[in-house]
Design a protein around this motif. Structure first.
Motif, PDB file in Angstrom:
ATOM      1  N   GLU A  52       0.833  -1.212   0.000  1.00 10.53           N
ATOM      2  CA  GLU A  52       0.000   0.000   0.000  1.00 10.53           C
ATOM      3  C   GLU A  52       0.869   1.264   0.000  1.00 10.53           C
ATOM      4  N   VAL A  53       1.972   1.222   0.739  1.00  3.58           N
ATOM      5  CA  VAL A  53       2.887   2.373   0.712  1.00  3.58           C
ATOM      6  C   VAL A  53       3.390   2.594  -0.714  1.00  3.58           C
ATOM      7  N   ALA A  54       3.744   1.506  -1.383  1.00  5.38           N
ATOM      8  CA  ALA A  54       4.271   1.624  -2.755  1.00  5.38           C
ATOM      9  C   ALA A  54       3.209   2.225  -3.682  1.00  5.38           C
ATOM     10  N   ARG A  55       1.953   1.782  -3.504  1.00  4.86           N
ATOM     11  CA  ARG A  55       0.903   2.330  -4.366  1.00  4.86           C
ATOM     12  C   ARG A  55       0.729   3.834  -4.118  1.00  4.86           C
ATOM     13  N   ILE A  56       0.804   4.211  -2.866  1.00  2.00           N
ATOM     14  CA  ILE A  56       0.667   5.638  -2.522  1.00  2.00           C
ATOM     15  C   ILE A  56       1.808   6.446  -3.146  1.00  2.00           C
ATOM     16  N   VAL A  57       3.039   5.929  -3.009  1.00  4.06           N
ATOM     17  CA  VAL A  57       4.188   6.675  -3.533  1.00  4.06           C
ATOM     18  C   VAL A  57       4.105   6.787  -5.054  1.00  4.06           C
ATOM     19  N   ARG A  58       3.699   5.706  -5.724  1.00  6.15           N
ATOM     20  CA  ARG A  58       3.574   5.763  -7.186  1.00  6.15           C
ATOM     21  C   ARG A  58       2.513   6.790  -7.607  1.00  6.15           C
ATOM     22  N   ALA A  59       1.390   6.774  -6.905  1.00  7.09           N
ATOM     23  CA  ALA A  59       0.318   7.716  -7.256  1.00  7.09           C
ATOM     24  C   ALA A  59       0.782   9.152  -7.032  1.00  7.09           C
ATOM     25  N   CYS A  60       1.479   9.383  -5.940  1.00  5.07           N
ATOM     26  CA  CYS A  60       1.980  10.743  -5.676  1.00  5.07           C
ATOM     27  C   CYS A  60       3.002  11.145  -6.735  1.00  5.07           C
ATOM     28  N   GLY A  61       3.839  10.192  -7.145  1.00 10.68           N
ATOM     29  CA  GLY A  61       4.819  10.491  -8.182  1.00 10.68           C
ATOM     30  C   GLY A  61       4.138  10.853  -9.497  1.00 10.68           C
ATOM     31  N   ASP A  62       3.132  10.067  -9.866  1.00 15.12           N
ATOM     32  CA  ASP A  62       2.423  10.348 -11.121  1.00 15.12           C
ATOM     33  C   ASP A  62       1.792  11.735 -11.087  1.00 15.12           C
ATOM     34  N   ALA A  63       1.258  12.111  -9.915  1.00 18.57           N
ATOM     35  CA  ALA A  63       0.524  13.382  -9.811  1.00 18.57           C
ATOM     36  C   ALA A  63       1.399  14.530  -9.319  1.00 18.57           C
ATOM     37  N   ARG A  64       2.678  14.234  -9.025  1.00 15.73           N
ATOM     38  CA  ARG A  64       3.600  15.249  -8.505  1.00 15.73           C
ATOM     39  C   ARG A  64       3.106  15.839  -7.184  1.00 15.73           C
ATOM     40  N   VAL A  65       2.588  14.957  -6.327  1.00 15.60           N
ATOM     41  CA  VAL A  65       2.139  15.386  -5.001  1.00 15.60           C
ATOM     42  C   VAL A  65       3.233  15.046  -3.989  1.00 15.60           C
ATOM     43  N   GLY A  66       3.579  16.001  -3.158  1.00 15.12           N
ATOM     44  CA  GLY A  66       4.590  15.775  -2.146  1.00 15.12           C
ATOM     45  C   GLY A  66       4.122  14.813  -1.054  1.00 15.12           C
ATOM     46  N   ILE A  67       5.093  14.084  -0.457  1.00 12.08           N
ATOM     47  CA  ILE A  67       4.801  13.132   0.615  1.00 12.08           C
ATOM     48  C   ILE A  67       5.625  13.517   1.831  1.00 12.08           C
ATOM     49  N   VAL A  68       4.990  13.652   2.979  1.00 11.79           N
ATOM     50  CA  VAL A  68       5.706  13.858   4.231  1.00 11.79           C
ATOM     51  C   VAL A  68       5.519  12.614   5.086  1.00 11.79           C
ATOM     52  N   PRO A  69       6.570  11.792   5.236  1.00  6.94           N
ATOM     53  CA  PRO A  69       6.452  10.597   6.080  1.00  6.94           C
ATOM     54  C   PRO A  69       6.334  10.998   7.554  1.00  6.94           C
ATOM     55  N   LEU A  70       5.514  10.255   8.284  1.00  7.44           N
ATOM     56  CA  LEU A  70       5.250  10.576   9.689  1.00  7.44           C
ATOM     57  C   LEU A  70       5.425   9.334  10.557  1.00  7.44           C
ATOM     58  N   GLY A  71       6.375   9.431  11.490  1.00  7.64           N
ATOM     59  CA  GLY A  71       6.538   8.366  12.475  1.00  7.64           C
ATOM     60  C   GLY A  71       5.787   8.755  13.738  1.00  7.64           C
ATOM     61  N   GLY A  72       6.537   8.896  14.844  1.00  3.50           N
ATOM     62  CA  GLY A  72       5.890   9.298  16.088  1.00  3.50           C
ATOM     63  C   GLY A  72       5.686  10.804  16.208  1.00  3.50           C
ATOM     64  N   GLY A  73       6.213  11.551  15.276  1.00  2.47           N
ATOM     65  CA  GLY A  73       6.038  13.006  15.301  1.00  2.47           C
ATOM     66  C   GLY A  73       6.842  13.695  16.386  1.00  2.47           C
ATOM     67  N   THR A  74       7.907  13.047  16.880  1.00  2.00           N
ATOM     68  CA  THR A  74       8.659  13.622  17.998  1.00  2.00           C
ATOM     69  C   THR A  74       9.896  14.403  17.547  1.00  2.00           C
ATOM     70  N   GLY A  75      10.152  14.449  16.269  1.00  2.00           N
ATOM     71  CA  GLY A  75      11.335  15.161  15.762  1.00  2.00           C
ATOM     72  C   GLY A  75      11.329  16.623  16.165  1.00  2.00           C
ATOM     73  N   LEU A  76      12.511  17.163  16.413  1.00  2.00           N
ATOM     74  CA  LEU A  76      12.621  18.526  16.943  1.00  2.00           C
ATOM     75  C   LEU A  76      13.074  19.543  15.898  1.00  2.00           C
ATOM     76  N   VAL A  77      13.255  19.113  14.644  1.00  2.00           N
ATOM     77  CA  VAL A  77      13.739  20.034  13.621  1.00  2.00           C
ATOM     78  C   VAL A  77      12.776  20.178  12.442  1.00  2.00           C
ATOM     79  N   GLY A  78      11.538  19.723  12.634  1.00  2.00           N
ATOM     80  CA  GLY A  78      10.532  19.968  11.596  1.00  2.00           C
ATOM     81  C   GLY A  78      10.632  19.075  10.378  1.00  2.00           C
ATOM     82  N   GLY A  79      11.321  17.961  10.499  1.00  2.00           N
ATOM     83  CA  GLY A  79      11.375  17.034   9.369  1.00  2.00           C
ATOM     84  C   GLY A  79      10.003  16.500   8.994  1.00  2.00           C
ATOM     85  N   GLN A  80       9.107  16.450   9.974  1.00  2.00           N
ATOM     86  CA  GLN A  80       7.750  15.936   9.738  1.00  2.00           C
ATOM     87  C   GLN A  80       6.724  17.054   9.590  1.00  2.00           C
ATOM     88  N   ILE A  81       7.191  18.316   9.542  1.00  2.00           N
ATOM     89  CA  ILE A  81       6.289  19.478   9.528  1.00  2.00           C
ATOM     90  C   ILE A  81       6.563  20.298   8.271  1.00  2.00           C
TER      91      ILE A  81
END
Lengths: 471, 471
Positions: A52-81
């Motif tokens: 399912e992740v692969a399908r999402i990434v392919r669809a975003c690539g086809d449509a040129r939509v950006g993807i922000v991966p999200l883990g626990g959201g605890t990062g302190l430098v805005g990598g997830q923001i």
């Protein structure tokens, strides 16, 4: 050029995914721990499988939509923001948290990227093994994010950073290809090491979906002491003395300044310091011992030797697990106290060990003309990694120094860079330090990074604007 | 499309370099240790500085001349031997062997790529430190080559592979840019980890010119034993038992079959085996101990526990450094004995630890229909890394099995791959295993590798034909 994750794209993407995979992001998905950055997203995807992740990434690539991966959201430098640009799709790994396999005899386990770090530790302990990555946020951060950011923490001195604890990865690359590298091998020189390239790339080169992790035997015993040291230089000499006598057994070596204990007294008075009066500098020392070495006797022997050498002036050795936990609790409460006080500017820096005493001695003067500040310096001294955080004077607040924050940061970072240090030691670059990377990184490295990013993610869909500025 | 390093190019290149930098390659520059491959080159460059290396790489890039980097020339997979295609320029690092700096208190040193590994060890020992990379060829291999190939060796179990011993690199990238990454930091998450991408890329992404290396305290004591074990499975259980009791202190765990000792008896009869009769399987176990643990008592305690568990049946504990060295000498002489016997096919493989006993038990049958063979299986069991080498029966020679060599290799490699192993565990891919990488590597990884190679080296000048086939 990216396009926004709009309702039309969400409808098209939803059609190729199971019902309920896509949803509307909640506020908690768009916040970061200190509340200083706010993100945006057109939708949140919560896939259950790598396919399912692969399908999402392919669809975003086809449509040129950006993807922000999200883990626990605890990062302190805005990598997830991602606060700016065409609204991206948030890709949360929180439904992919299975244990795929564990091999105690091989000291290895394979987990999905969404497993919470504390659960990884627990699964290892269940089979009598140790997974040594440990951080303040271990109850909510997720292993995929830990690896994407190459997390550090308190046990790096003995066990290394997150990258050193990873035997292999499964990841979806920006073109939707699944990289299946979940090896449990200790030696494999078959081609370039994509694992190490993905680790620390903060989601800009692919989405980590699973990891093969190194486990370790549980040590026969642990022993913890809190030691008063005359100076940061003496702390470094102590590190050398301890390393010489019990090479390889030091699992924690944390420096703390008196300011940290002042902050604890002010914000969490129930936490009592073990040494009174509180020394100017203290070291929390932890050893992990094999069979045959008595914990208290070993620590007492080190204490005596260090004391004779003038490297420690006072100290307490924990004689129970509860006491040891209490000493660690003080160390781990310092970042919480810092947040309650409210920093003007926080610095996650590393330095060559021999440059540390000079930096600690001279850095306050370098910002003195910018205001009256309190500095709380603490951190993983054994790794040369300091958290050198600047606070307002008592009675003043963070807001009183808004105008000089950037100047403070630049002064500190310029000093660190001049000393051969890093201004992104363990928290990464994210979006907060993109300009710093631009300013301080070796030009050859930056050019190679851009070439690699363009080669693997030509449309720039993976975590747009993180690590490298969008071109 | 590459062009040959012809006399016209040599004349033009010579004009931008100091007198004597270019020369005619000698036979020793074009040979490899087993004498099985022969290279060609239009000239050899022996630069003295990183800047000279950069000038050479730029000139080769402009002229589309291939570059084959040359360290000690000890690689076993032809990474330094280009036998086909337009004659390349050999780029020897042998004049760049300076110690640029050493910081005992930081456990770090910076050396140029051409320093011989044994000299790196010596420089570390001179300041009371340990550089733990150790290989049979340490007297002639050079640290740049060790890093380019991510060398393994005998101390990986405790200290990791070559990549784990490297804090930073200086390298000339294929466009002639100097990547200055000679950090001494233990934590640095400022951007992608080019160091780990270059390490193990076997000179195909750039020329390593210097490295910042991790040092370690010398252990207080070492103790070595040679132990008879009932089977490879028992050896693995022994590894677990030892790891549980003295976690982190095992610095060597080498498996040896009786065939290796038969070969020693045949080719080097002066080397006497410590156990008589020679057991079917033996483990050489080395511990590095901190202060407070008596070497012989610790090893004896392990022996007793293992003996009670039925995991060892006999053994000898070295009671002097000379005895310990003698035990290691036996292990290190086995590859030499192998060369004298002459292998039909050698296999540098790694496997998940739990797959090893099954592989050892069943692999001989998988090639039995191809001839009558002797198998010498030995290696770094603690890392899952075996050298599983196939020899002719007594009285026959390597030449008698020419016709089946490829079939033997394929059978063995197919088995290893099916078990989740690697067919290029510690020696790398070079030119010998390009087709293997193509056959066994994850397709997503291969595609990413090609994209990275094309991005960083669009003209394909760096070590053409190594690791990846030329397109």
């Amino acid at each position: 050029m990216l396009t926004p994750c709009d309702t039309g794209f969400v409808a098209r993407l939803g059609a190729v995914l199971p019902e309920g995979t896509l949803g509307v992001p909640e506020a908690r998905h768009l916040e970061e721990p200190r509340g200083r950055m706010v993100g945006q997203a057109g939708a949140i995807a919560r896939p259950r499988t790598t396919d399912e992740v692969a399908r999402i990434v392919r669809a975003c690539g086809d449509a040129r939509v950006g993807i922000v991966p999200l883990g626990g959201g605890t990062g302190l430098v805005g990598g997830q923001i991602m606060g700016q640009g065409p609204a991206p799709l948030l890709l949360s790994l929180d439904r992919m948290c299975a244990l795929r396999g564990i091999w105690p005899d091989e000291n290895a386990m394979v987990v999905e990227a969404g497993m919470v770090l504390a659960d990884v530790q627990t699964e290892a302990a269940r089979v009598g093994r140790l997974f040594p990555l440990g951080l303040a946020s271990e109850g909510s951060c997720r292993i995929g994010g830990n690896l994407a950011a190459n997390a550090g923490g308190t046990a790096v001195l003995r066990y290394g950073n997150a990258r050193d604890l990873c035997l292999g990865l499964e990841a979806v690359l920006p073109d939707g290809t699944v990289f299946d590298g979940l090896t449990r091998l200790r030696k494999d020189n078959a081609g370039y090491d994509l694992r190490h390239l993905l680790i620390g790339s903060e989601g800009t080169l692919g989405v980590i979906t699973a990891a093969s992790l190194r486990l370790f035997p549980q040590p026969a015993a642990r022993v913890v002491a809190m030691l008063a040291v005359p100076s940061p230089g003496a702390a470094l000499e102590l590190l050398g003395l301890v390393g010489q006598r019990v090479a390889g057994l030091v699992s924690g070596f944390e420096l703390m300044s008196r300011m940290g204990f002042d902050f604890l007294a002010q914000t969490m008075p129930a936490l009592r310091p073990p040494l009174d009066p509180v020394p100017e500098w203290q070291v929390l020392l932890e050893l992990e011992l094999p069979e045959g070495l008595d914990p208290e006797a070993t620590m007492a022997g080190l204490y005596d030797a260090a004391s004779r050498a003038g490297l420690v002036t006072d100290g307490v050795i924990a004689t129970s697990q509860a006491q040891a936990a209490g000493l660690w609790e003080l160390r781990e409460a310092i970042p919480l106290a810092n947040r309650k006080i409210g920093a003007v500017s926080s610095h996650d820096i590393s330095l060559p060990l021999s440059a540390i005493p000079g930096f600690i001695a001279t850095a306050p003067a370098a910002i003195a003309d910018l205001g009256v500040f309190r500095v709380n310096c603490f951190g993983h001294l054994g790794d040369g990694n300091l958290h050198w955080n600047v606070f307002p004077a008592r009675g003043k607040g963070r807001a009183d120094h808004e105008a000089v924050r950037d100047a403070v940061k630049t002064r500190v970072h310029d000093m660190v860079h001049a000393l051969g240090g890093s201004v992104a030691a363990e928290h990464g670059v994210g979006r907060l330090k993109v300009a710093d990377l631009q300013r301080y990184a070796d030009p050859g490295k930056l050019a190679a990074m851009r070439a690699i990013k363009a080669a693997l993610d030509p449309n720039g869909i993976m975590n747009p604007g993180a690590v490298l500025a969008q071109t």
